[in-house]
Scaffold this active site. Structure first.
Site, PDB file in Angstrom:
ATOM      1  N   HIS A 164      26.875  -9.163   6.537  1.00  0.00           N
ATOM      2  CA  HIS A 164      25.490  -9.263   7.005  1.00  0.00           C
ATOM      3  C   HIS A 164      24.906  -7.855   7.110  1.00  0.00           C
ATOM      4  CE1 HIS A 164      22.035 -10.013   9.630  1.00  0.00           C
ATOM      5  NE2 HIS A 164      22.117 -11.269   9.239  1.00  0.00           N
ATOM      6  N   GLU A 210      22.840  -6.467   9.112  1.00  0.00           N
ATOM      7  CA  GLU A 210      22.855  -5.880  10.455  1.00  0.00           C
ATOM      8  C   GLU A 210      24.228  -5.298  10.772  1.00  0.00           C
ATOM      9  OE1 GLU A 210      22.710  -7.073  15.147  1.00  0.00           O
ATOM     10  OE2 GLU A 210      21.570  -8.367  13.791  1.00  0.00           O
ATOM     11  N   SER A 250      19.787 -16.524   6.831  1.00  0.00           N
ATOM     12  CA  SER A 250      19.371 -16.164   8.189  1.00  0.00           C
ATOM     13  C   SER A 250      20.486 -16.501   9.168  1.00  0.00           C
ATOM     14  CB  SER A 250      18.091 -16.917   8.569  1.00  0.00           C
ATOM     15  OG  SER A 250      17.866 -16.869   9.962  1.00  0.00           O
ATOM     16  N   ASN A 258      20.671 -16.228  12.513  1.00  0.00           N
ATOM     17  CA  ASN A 258      20.312 -16.979  13.724  1.00  0.00           C
ATOM     18  C   ASN A 258      19.954 -18.425  13.411  1.00  0.00           C
ATOM     19  OD1 ASN A 258      17.116 -17.370  14.138  1.00  0.00           O
ATOM     20  ND2 ASN A 258      17.455 -15.486  13.000  1.00  0.00           N
ATOM     21  N   SER A 286      13.079 -15.913  12.136  1.00  0.00           N
ATOM     22  CA  SER A 286      12.333 -15.318  11.025  1.00  0.00           C
ATOM     23  C   SER A 286      11.500 -16.346  10.260  1.00  0.00           C
ATOM     24  CB  SER A 286      13.297 -14.595  10.067  1.00  0.00           C
ATOM     25  OG  SER A 286      14.416 -15.397   9.777  1.00  0.00           O
TER      26      SER A 286
END
EC number: 1.17.7.4
Length: 314
Positions: free
Chosen positions: A124, A126, A225, A227, A269
Site C-alpha cells: 500500500h 501509505e 481503497s 479503508n 475517498s
C-alpha cells in the site's frame, strides 16, 4: 425494501484537502499539473481531475523538469522528497496530516536509533511512504500484518522498540496485532492512541451499527481503497453479506433478492454523488426513501498550503 444510510460515510478531511489542493493548483497554475500516484483511491475522483488537466504518474522520472508535482494523500518516502528537491520540482504536498503524524513518529525513532514495527498492508502506498521515513542502519523498521507475523518477527533490540500503524486499518484487527506485540515485546512503546484515523474509526463504527440491522451491505469504494475494503470485511465479519462497488452500475440485482433492509455506506475517498446514484438505483428497484442513521458528527478540517488559498477580494 428499506434503504439504510450509514453516518458518517464518504469523504474525510484528508481526502477533501488532497482533492482541493489538486483543484486549486489547476486553477492557479493551469494544466498540466502532475500528481504522483492517484491523489485518493477513487476512479471517479481521479477521472474528474484528469479531465481538468491533472496528469497522474507513479514515479517522479515521469514528471518533466521545471513542473509542479503534487504528492498524494497517502504520503511519500524521504527518498521521493529528496529526488523532487534534487530535480528542482515545485512540490505541493497533499499527504494527509494524520499520515504525516505517523511519519513523524517513525522519524523520531529513527533519529534515536530505535527500531520500529509498522502494522500495515504490504504494497500500500501509505505503508511504502511510512517505511521510507526510517533512515538509520543501526536500527531497522519491520512490517507486520497479523499476529502470525508478530510470532515470526525477530528484532535486534527488544528493549528499544516502537510500533505504529497504517491509518486505514481495521480497528479490531489492529488491536489484535498490538496485543500480540505487547505480549512478545513487553517493553514496546507505541502512540498514546493508535494511529488509525478518526474517519476510519467512525466509518467502521457506523458499519458495525448498520450491519446488526441490515440484511445486505453495499460499500461504495474502489478496490484499491484500504479503508473501503475494511468496511466490507467488517460487515461480513458481523454476518451481513457486503459488496464493494465503484458505483451504481456495479450492483447485481441478485444480491438484493429476499432482502428487506439494504445498508449503504461509502469509503473515505468516495464522493457523495456516487452514494446518491446508488440510492436512486435502489429506488428504481422498489426501495423506499433512504433513512440516515444518527452518527458521530465530523467537523475536522485541514488547511491547504498558503500559496493555494483563495485571496480575499477588496
Amino acid at each position: 425494501m428499506q434503504i439504510l444510510l450509514a453516518n458518517p460515510r464518504g469523504f474525510c478531511a484528508g481526502v477533501d484537502r488532497a482533492i482541493t489542493i489538486v483543484e486549486r493548483a489547476l486553477e492557479i497554475f493551469e494544466p498540466p499539473i502532475y500528481v504522483r500516484h492517484e491523489v485518493v483511491h477513487n476512479k471517479y475522483v481521479v477521472s474528474k481531475l484528469r479531465e481538468a488537466g491533472a496528469v497522474f504518474v507513479e514515479e517522479l522520472h515521469e514528471v518533466p523538469d521545471d513542473q509542479i508535482v503534487i504528492f498524494s494523500a497517502h504520503g511519500v518516502s524521504q527518498a521521493v522528497r529528496q529526488e523532487a528537491k534534487d530535480r528542482g520540482l515545485r512540490v505541493f504536498d497533499a499527504t494527509c496530516p494524520l499520515v504525516t503524524k505517523v511519519h513523524m513518529e517513525v522519524t523520531r525513532a529513527s533519529r534515536k536509533g530505535h527500531e520500529c514495527i509498522l502494522i500495515g498492508h504490504a504494497g500500500h502506498p501509505e505503508v511504502e511512504g511510512t517505511m521510507g521515513q526510517y533512515n538509520n542502519d543501526e536500527g531497522g523498521i519491520y512490517l507486520v500484518e497479523s499476529p502470525e507475523d508478530v510470532a515470526k518477527l525477530e528484532v535486534k533490540d527488544p528493549g528499544n522498540l516502537h510500533y505504529m500503524s497504517q491509518t486505514t486499518l481495521s480497528v479490531d484487527d489492529t488491536a489484535d496485532v498490538i496485543d500480540a506485540l505487547r505480549q512478545k515485546f513487553p517493553d514496546i512503546n507505541g502512540p498514546r492512541k493508535d494511529d488509525i484515523c478518526y474517519a476510519t474509526q467512525n466509518r467502521q463504527d457506523a458499519v458495525r451499527e448498520l450491519a446488526s440491522d441490515a440484511d445486505v451491505m453495499l460499500v461504495v469504494g474502489a478496490r484499491n481503497s484500504s479503508n473501503s475494503n475494511r468496511l466490507r470485511e467488517l460487515s461480513e465479519k458481523m454476518g451481513t453479506p457486503a459488496y464493494l462497488i465503484d458505483d451504481a452500475s456495479c450492483i447485481d440485482k441478485a444480491w438484493l433478492e429476499g432482502h428487506e433492509k439494504v445498508a449503504v455506506t461509502a469509503g473515505a475517498s468516495a464522493p457523495e454523488v456516487l452514494v446518491k446514484e446508488v440510492i436512486a438505483k435502489l429506488q428504481e428497484w422498489g426501495g423506499k426513501t433512504a433513512v440516515e442513521l444518527s452518527g458521530r458528527e465530523e467537523n475536522i478540517t485541514f488547511s491547504i498550503p498558503p500559496e493555494l488559498r483563495p485571496h480575499p477580494v477588496g
